[in-house]
Design a protein around this motif. Sequence first.
Motif, PDB file in Angstrom:
ATOM      1  N   GLU A 252     -56.709 -11.849  43.543  1.00 30.27           N
ATOM      2  CA  GLU A 252     -57.703 -12.076  44.975  1.00 30.27           C
ATOM      3  C   GLU A 252     -58.418 -11.171  45.329  1.00 30.27           C
TER       4      GLU A 252
ATOM      5  N   ASP B  16     -62.552  -9.543  45.754  1.00 28.66           N
ATOM      6  CA  ASP B  16     -62.834  -8.531  47.125  1.00 28.66           C
ATOM      7  C   ASP B  16     -64.331  -7.577  46.342  1.00 28.66           C
TER       8      ASP B  16
ATOM      9  N   ARG C  91     -67.291  -8.738  44.841  1.00 28.79           N
ATOM     10  CA  ARG C  91     -68.155  -9.720  45.893  1.00 28.79           C
ATOM     11  C   ARG C  91     -68.797  -8.692  46.507  1.00 28.79           C
TER      12      ARG C  91
ATOM     13  N   ASP D 243     -59.929 -23.899  39.084  1.00 28.57           N
ATOM     14  CA  ASP D 243     -59.725 -23.412  40.084  1.00 28.57           C
ATOM     15  C   ASP D 243     -60.224 -21.363  40.661  1.00 28.57           C
ATOM     16  N   LYS D 244     -59.530 -20.564  39.567  1.00 27.79           N
ATOM     17  CA  LYS D 244     -60.646 -19.377  39.516  1.00 27.79           C
ATOM     18  C   LYS D 244     -62.246 -19.463  39.840  1.00 27.79           C
TER      19      LYS D 244
ATOM     20  N   GLY E  77     -64.048 -22.026  41.357  1.00 33.61           N
ATOM     21  CA  GLY E  77     -64.182 -22.417  42.691  1.00 33.61           C
ATOM     22  C   GLY E  77     -63.757 -20.878  43.662  1.00 33.61           C
ATOM     23  N   GLU E  78     -62.988 -20.346  43.684  1.00 31.15           N
ATOM     24  CA  GLU E  78     -62.319 -18.811  43.942  1.00 31.15           C
ATOM     25  C   GLU E  78     -63.178 -17.517  44.264  1.00 31.15           C
TER      26      GLU E  78
ATOM     27  N   TYR F 131     -66.526 -18.130  42.962  1.00 34.21           N
ATOM     28  CA  TYR F 131     -67.845 -18.900  43.718  1.00 34.21           C
ATOM     29  C   TYR F 131     -67.818 -18.557  45.365  1.00 34.21           C
ATOM     30  N   ARG F 132     -66.459 -19.404  45.937  1.00 35.49           N
ATOM     31  CA  ARG F 132     -66.818 -18.984  47.003  1.00 35.49           C
ATOM     32  C   ARG F 132     -67.225 -17.232  47.527  1.00 35.49           C
ATOM     33  N   ALA F 133     -66.545 -16.333  47.088  1.00 32.45           N
ATOM     34  CA  ALA F 133     -66.964 -14.840  47.343  1.00 32.45           C
ATOM     35  C   ALA F 133     -68.519 -14.226  46.483  1.00 32.45           C
TER      36      ALA F 133
ATOM     37  N   PRO G  97     -71.809 -16.260  45.728  1.00 32.20           N
ATOM     38  CA  PRO G  97     -72.002 -18.016  45.285  1.00 32.20           C
ATOM     39  C   PRO G  97     -73.167 -17.646  44.372  1.00 32.20           C
TER      40      PRO G  97
ATOM     41  N   PHE H  24     -70.960 -24.695  39.324  1.00 34.65           N
ATOM     42  CA  PHE H  24     -71.346 -23.531  40.076  1.00 34.65           C
ATOM     43  C   PHE H  24     -72.459 -23.057  39.324  1.00 34.65           C
TER      44      PHE H  24
END
Length: 736
Positions: free
Chosen positions: A249, A253, A256, A300-301, A303-304, A306-308, A310, A348
């Motif tokens: 995580e 970040d 990102r 899941d990874k 998804g995580e 791509y949330r940060a 896109p 994604f």
Amino acid sequence: MWQTPSLPARPAIILLVILLFADCPMRAGADPGNPLPWGYELWLKFAPVSDSVLASQYRASLEGIVMEPVGATQEIAYRELTEGIGNMLSRPLLPRTTTSGGNLLVAATLDRLPTRFREFLGERKIPAEGFLIREVADGPRKHILLTAADDAGLLYGAYRLLRLVQTHRPLSGLDQLDAPKARLRMLNHWDNLDRSIERGYAGFSIFNWHTLPDFRDPRYEDYARANASLGINATAVTNVNANALVLTEAYIDKARALADIFRPYGIRLYLTARFSAPMEIGGLDTADPLDPRVSAWWRDKAGEIYRAIPDFGGFLVKANSEGQPGPQNYGRSHREGANMLADALGPFGGNVIWRAFVYSEEDPEDRAKQAYSEFAPEDGKFRDNVLLQVKNGPIDFQPREPIHPLFGAMPETPLLVEFQITKEYLGFATHLAFLPKLFEEVLQTDTYREGPGSTVARVVDGSLHGKALSGMAGVANIGTDINWTGHPFGQADWYGFGRLAWDPYLSSGQLAEEWVRATFGNDPVLVASLKDMMLRSREAVVNYMNPLGLHHLFDTGHHYGPGPWVDDLSRPEWNPVYYHQADASGIGFDRSATGSNAVAQYAPELATRYGSLETCPEEFLLWFHHVPWDYRLRSGHTLWEGLGLKYQEGVDTVVGMLADWQELESRLPQEVYRDVSMRLQIQLREARWWKYACMQYFRTFSGMDFPQGMEPPEHPLEYYKALRFPFAPGIRPRWN
Ligand code: GCW
């Protein structure tokens, strides 16, 4: 003069550089008032046009700018145009409207282009990321129209226009419709999270993971800008010998923050994925790609991430190669591993870039054959979002290799050609070897897979098999050195790579010339002389390191200097003796039908050409054949004589390069003159070292006298064998 202060990165960089150099006395030759040491600005100096006639012509064509930028990318294009052109014309490029007078630069994406300018497009369509730059008539006035279908295209068009002025090209009659030929144009950084760089020779990694995401080093933006100016649109910022931590995580970040900086420059971020990450950071007891817990973890990874981010590009993966974990640890294939990751990223819009650089310690097969044997049968079995990334040659970024047999051999699989821009095997950052010459040679080689004309360039642009997804990746040569690349001419390798990724049909001569003009100015003597020197330089390295098809004679681990005698490493193919196979009867690796038959992996035309001693090009002679010492070369010399003379030729070319460089002293900035002079002296010394070490060693097999025309060695063989370089740069850290 560095006059682009309104780009956001500038003031901070000036400050950084002033701080860094606070203790340095003013260096002779530095441009007074310019706080940047030579080289930081790369090919983006946009120096005032020195030719006064040309300058007034440009001023007459570019009396103002009509542009209403919308969004971050267009803002950048606007700033680049106004500041760059302002600098070059030594007067501001001021905003105008089309109704104000004068000859103007009119720049807008197609959707915002005033209707009367649309007609100038005619029937022509501008592809994605492409642009049109055209001189158009408006009554008695003439405007320069710059338009594009999308923001990235407008930015690329802005850089093209700047380059045209910077390299003194005429604007009258201008009509250029251009677009990238390949979709993926990518840098791969072998940068570790601790900022060391595997095979990096220009300092530490520019990516400071410790201070990210809060500290946004201005250099990140300058990096993005340099790439965008070439059309590079993707970057994998971490080493393929990957650390799973980058997928945690905290690091996502940090990533990102980088992606946010790169985005307006049209660059998508990729990360390297360590195949065993589900175990190392996910708490699972397996990384088996067919285990549902493992595939769920990767989903899941994804998804995580791509949330940060896109627009995250995807994963670059080195698996089951040189000790990296992979699907084969669980009895699964590369295909099964790649497809599992592709399923995680697919929803994604992400890609998996799977590297074909595999060879196994258990496999007795010729290393040059292993990647093809592994992957060719899997053609058509990968998901659509899997790209196979294939090194330019079948061994490993040698000064010269024949093309990789996988090119053109997997019609159903998207492919990326991987080059090395960093010079692991071409003299690190001290030797001058203009790599676009090597890239061009590979790109223009015919695979014959779909008949004559099936060049590697057509694999890169996807046209050989109608692929929408394809491209080129280059292992970056960039580090924290103030000039980015260590050797000032290393910038030309980055430049040339980026331009060839945009258009793999460009010639190395054009690229050398563009780079020299952008970097050193347009003095015709300088341009002609440096271009000539650059174009000779790569062959020099081939000749003094690996002549006549020899390869991988590099000393173990660090690959700095010759080690043809090394024979004590655990894996046979890690020993140079495996590659040259010298013995009393001759030298070279028999890959013909009587040997490993690697030639059979090529299309019949190449297999026949390479497979027979009579037709094999001499530059690949010892790559494909074991040849007697007294074999007659086309020159009439024996192989032994020819070998010595090739080594000598390499040394002599460097002597010539040094002399040419010295002639140019008065035309060059002092600091770069001195810098490159010292590097050329090192190159010359090391070219001799290669020649003496290798020829002395090979003489233990040939038993022959050194040929006439070859300088006799300075030291006995034992001297060369005893040389040690415990701190040579670029070696993989232990924890990988
Ligand atoms: O050339 C070899 C290098 C390794 C590198 C490997 C690869 C990143 O010596 O340092 O590892 O190639 O391409 O994976």
